[in-house]
Design an enzyme around this catalytic site. Structure first.
Site, PDB file in Angstrom:
ATOM      1  N   MET A 121      93.262  17.173   5.832  1.00  0.00           N
ATOM      2  CA  MET A 121      94.139  16.544   6.820  1.00  0.00           C
ATOM      3  C   MET A 121      95.544  16.370   6.268  1.00  0.00           C
ATOM      4  O   MET A 121      96.535  16.615   6.976  1.00  0.00           O
ATOM      5  CB  MET A 121      93.554  15.199   7.262  1.00  0.00           C
TER       6      MET A 121
ATOM      7  N   LYS B 181      77.784 -20.264 -10.050  1.00  0.00           N
ATOM      8  CA  LYS B 181      76.487 -20.121 -10.712  1.00  0.00           C
ATOM      9  C   LYS B 181      75.736 -21.460 -10.776  1.00  0.00           C
ATOM     10  O   LYS B 181      74.528 -21.507 -10.584  1.00  0.00           O
ATOM     11  CB  LYS B 181      76.707 -19.550 -12.125  1.00  0.00           C
TER      12      LYS B 181
ATOM     13  N   PHE C 129      85.113 -15.439 -18.218  1.00  0.00           N
ATOM     14  CA  PHE C 129      84.636 -14.053 -18.172  1.00  0.00           C
ATOM     15  C   PHE C 129      84.186 -13.696 -16.750  1.00  0.00           C
ATOM     16  O   PHE C 129      83.411 -14.405 -16.129  1.00  0.00           O
ATOM     17  CB  PHE C 129      83.473 -13.869 -19.159  1.00  0.00           C
ATOM     18  N   GLN C 130      84.680 -12.588 -16.246  1.00  0.00           N
ATOM     19  CA  GLN C 130      84.379 -12.092 -14.896  1.00  0.00           C
ATOM     20  C   GLN C 130      84.742 -13.110 -13.813  1.00  0.00           C
ATOM     21  O   GLN C 130      84.115 -13.156 -12.767  1.00  0.00           O
ATOM     22  CB  GLN C 130      82.917 -11.657 -14.777  1.00  0.00           C
TER      23      GLN C 130
ATOM     24  N   GLU D 279      79.496  -1.428  -6.039  1.00  0.00           N
ATOM     25  CA  GLU D 279      79.552  -2.426  -4.963  1.00  0.00           C
ATOM     26  C   GLU D 279      80.219  -1.880  -3.701  1.00  0.00           C
ATOM     27  O   GLU D 279      79.895  -2.294  -2.589  1.00  0.00           O
ATOM     28  CB  GLU D 279      80.269  -3.690  -5.440  1.00  0.00           C
TER      29      GLU D 279
END
Lengths: 200, 589
Positions: B504, B190, B140-141, B78
């Protein structure tokens, strides 16, 4: 005009839409900069669907200006003002729970409560709840006064305040509702008096 | 017309007795998911970067029937999706759209959101969320996406009822792209994605009563600014991405050419006017050009346009341009006086304010003043640039690779960079003829940005050559996106400037920590073989004589190509304004 580099109490008034999550969006503007909020009150304003926040912080004017701009930048914030304590009328409410028998026994307590403008809200056999409103020092004093007489519990509300020179928000809201707000829209108030009032 | 499962006409009879003709209002039963996709089409979205998962499955199910109208790019992570969305937005000027699922899908967006927020990139991210009745149950999630993303979004909103979808998405697009752009996240439970509701079509949003995207322009400040500029002996313009975001490149050029003022850019402003424009005096900031830094503390009027005085630009603030009067043009009132006190604030969209200012300023040339910038540039060439771009011995430098690339692209490519030494070198030396051709993570400094952003940039500007210049460290942060390149067959050119160090940080450790090289020695895989595993051809280059030819092979190849260039291990980027120093204390070595 107050000294821009000296810390003092500032009262920030925020008019917002009534939206879930906005309290957090406003609060993190302070926490991100590690600024403590001394007092926070939020409740519906005189206009339906518009909420009013009263936030009190102890900071320099420079910091307060920047904070106000960041708050006003939030999509659901309509307007932000900041004022010193001299510019506002403010009150905090406090409740004190004291054993009833002591108050009934001791005349001096009754006199003290009267002197501090306290009012009985609830009287029960075991305890009595008094209420008073005032500035922080006033409500604080009463705690000290009641402490020797077995003060059981104390609570204080956040500060609510009215801006002395404010004309309210009704007319401004109507302008906000227009797709193309006029030149006088309060948007540019800040530019006219850069150090006095913040507005976008 | 759409292929909806169910259609029905609802007749509403108006109550007027004069006109008996009924008002016909067509409403259709659609799912929340279909309403989401219809909103995207109505907003002109053509590409979505995303990754499916449990809580966003209804939207992906609806997407199955929309593949003709919406191109969905399946990324590998993602974070890659959101950086691709940023690259797309930056190259095209449109809103980038990203899909992710709940929980880890959503939290993986956070770095990209923060990057887009600080770099004012318009994005609409849509995340799936668990069913509304499960919110707050540690389902869940499930994660508190709203609170996690609040500090890094311009606006966010959670939809639990499908009825809200058209209006909220219209607001999301309006907020993302108007005023100072930024990322918006819409979290949709959902049940709302599945829920059927009576859909009355999509109306774009153009006003929110509590939201003022741009302040009203005040003529009196234009006049005050013009007066300062007209009386200035050594005026100096600093410009940033605001010029590009406001599509005000033409207006900006007209202002510069009439006023004759030398102008220097922030890295996000690069390309707003061509690099070889006679009034373009170079780059600002920590690794910017010598003249623009030193002369900031010599100018008498500083005109900042669409830039925000980042600390990497200003160096030590209490020694920054103290002698100058400051005119600041910005669309965001919160930027005025934030870091540098303004003498005249010119609030507003620079697309509107610049033409007014151009009318009010006198036509001038500042030859002697411009000459000063040239003199400083010559000193910089001698001390730094000559050896960086035209070395004759020793190992390859990053600068010479970019220089050779310029010769081949002629400044027409979109340059996408990651973060670190290669970024500074590329921003300094890449020839940029066009606006929206320098895509880099400026404010947040997100390593791993370049590879996915380059993929997005190419989708946003398919007729352009997109070159991603990446360090060996940053490449390893998001190299999984090679899979996205493989699967989409997109054509991007990848140059890895490999110095076998986190360069750097190593440079700082060398200069300020007595060469105590603490965990900057980074090992890398065989990048060419890695690319080959993804079906991407590539080449390894370490000899000076091979550079030009290899770059040519890369650019001529039809399809993506990876070129790994071994460069000097311990080269430093100069000039440099050390942290805590004034811009005038810029070091050439």
């Amino acid at each position: 005009m107050s000294d821009p580099i000296e810390k003092q109490e500032y009262n920030i008034t925020v008019y917002t839409e009534n939206q879930i999550g906005l309290l957090s969006r406003i609060a993190i503007i302070f926490t991100r900069r590690k600024i403590n909020i001394d007092s926070l009150n939020t409740s519906p304003s005189e206009i339906e669907s518009i909420h009013r926040f009263n936030i009190v912080i102890n900071e320099t004017e420079d910091v307060v200006t920047k904070l106000c701009r960041q708050i006003e930048k939030q999509v659901e914030v309509l307007k932000v003002y900041y004022n010193t304590n001299e510019d506002v009328i403010w009150q905090e409410m406090a409740l004190y729970k004291v054993p009833t028998d002591i108050i009934a026994d001791q005349v001096s307590v009754e006199r003290l409560l009267r002197e501090h403008g306290a009012r009985a809200v609830v009287i029960r056999k075991d305890y009595t709840v008094f209420e008073t409103t005032g500035h922080r020092e006033e409500t604080d004093t009463l705690i000290k006064v009641l402490q020797p007489y077995g003060l059981i519990e104390f609570v204080r509300s956040a500060r609510v305040m009215i801006i002395k020179h404010s004309k309210g928000f009704n007319s401004k809201l109507r302008e906000f509702e227009q797709a193309e707000p006029g030149e006088e829209v309060i948007e540019n108030e800040f530019l006219n008096s850069r150090h006095k009032v913040f507005t976008m | 017309m759409l292929d909806f499962a169910k259609k029905e006409l609802i007749m509403e009879i108006t109550q007027t007795d004069v006109l008996p003709a009924p008002l016909v209002k067509e409403t259709i039963e659609v799912s929340g998911s279909v309403a989401v996709l219809e909103a995207l089409i109505a907003e002109g979205v053509d590409t979505i970067f995303g990754y499916p998962g449990g809580a966003i499955m209804p939207i992906y199910d609806a997407l199955y029937d929309y593949q003709e109208k919406l191109n969905h790019v399946l990324v590998r992570h993602e974070q890659g999706g959101i950086h691709a969305g940023q690259g797309y937005a930056r190259s095209s000027g449109k809103v980038g759209v990203v899909f992710a699922t709940s929980g880890p899908g959503a939290t993986n967006l956070v770095t990209g959101l923060a990057d887009a927020q600080i770099d004012s990139t318009p994005l609409v991210c849509i995340t799936g969320q668990v069913f509304a009745h499960l919110l707050g149950t540690d389902a869940f999630q499930e994660t508190d996406v709203m609170n996690i993303t609040t500090p890094v979004t311009k606006w966010n909103y959670q939809i639990t009822d499908a009825v809200e979808i058209p209006e909220i998405l219209a607001k999301a697009f309006y907020i993302a792209k108007s005023g100072r752009p930024g990322p918006v996240l819409i979290d949709i439970t959902k049940n709302a994605q599945i829920q059927k509701f009576s859909y009355e079509g999509y109306t774009k949003c153009n006003h929110i009563r509590s939201y003022r995207p741009k302040p009203i322009v005040r003529q009196q400040y234009i006049e005050k600014a013009a007066e300062l500029i007209n009386n200035a002996k050594k005026p100096f313009v600093l410009f940033g991405q605001g010029v590009i975001l406001g599509s005000a490149e033409t207006e900006f050029k007209a202002f510069l050419e009439k006023s004759g003022i030398p102008a220097a850019w922030t890295i996000l402003g690069a390309g707003a006017i061509p690099g070889d424009h006679p009034l373009n005096v170079g780059m600002l900031g920590m690794h910017g050009n010598y003249g623009p830094n030193v002369l900031t503390n010599e100018c008498d009027v500083l005109i900042a346009i669409g830039m925000r005085f980042d600390d990497r630009v200003t160096g030590r603030l209490d020694k920054y341009a103290k002698q100058a009067k400051v005119v600041h043009l910005d669309i965001d009132p919160a930027e005025i006086d934030k870091n540098v006190k303004t003498t005249v604030p010119v609030w507003g969209d620079c697309k509107e304010t610049l033409p007014l200012l151009t009318t009010a300023v006198e036509k001038k040339e500042h030859r002697d003043w411009l000459r000063k910038f040239k003199d400083f540039y010559e000193r910089e060439v001698e001390a730094v640039i000559q050896d960086e771009l035209h070395p004759t011995s020793g190992e390859l430098t990053m600068g010479e690779v970019i220089h050779q690339l310029n010769i081949l692209t002629k400044g027409e490519a979109i340059m996408v960079t990651d973060v670190g030494q290669h970024q500074m070198v590329t921003c300094r030396y890449a020839k940029l003829n066009n606006t929206r051709s320098n895509i880099t993570s400026g404010g947040l400094g997100t390593m791993g940005f370049a590879l996915p952003a380059a993929i997005g940039a190419k989708f946003g500007a398919q007729d352009k050559t997109v070159v991603a210049v990446i360090g060996d460290g940053g490449f390893q942060m998001t190299l999984q996106e090679l899979g996205t390149i493989m699967q989409t067959g997109i054509d991007i050119k990848i140059i890895i400037l490999n110095n076998r160090f986190l360069g750097m940080v190593r440079q700082w450790q060398e200069l300020f920590n007595e060469r105590r090289y603490s965990f900057v020695d980074i090992a890398s895989p065989d990048f060419v073989a890695l690319a080959a595993a993804y079906g991407i051809p590539g080449k390894y280059v370490s000899e000076r004589t091979d550079v030009a030819e290899s770059l040519k092979t890369m650019l001529n190849y039809k399809g993506s190509y990876l070129l790994e260039v071994m460069v000097t291990k311990e080269n430093n980027v100069f000039p440099m304004v050390p942290q805590g120093c004034s811009v005038a204390e810029i070091r050439l070595k």
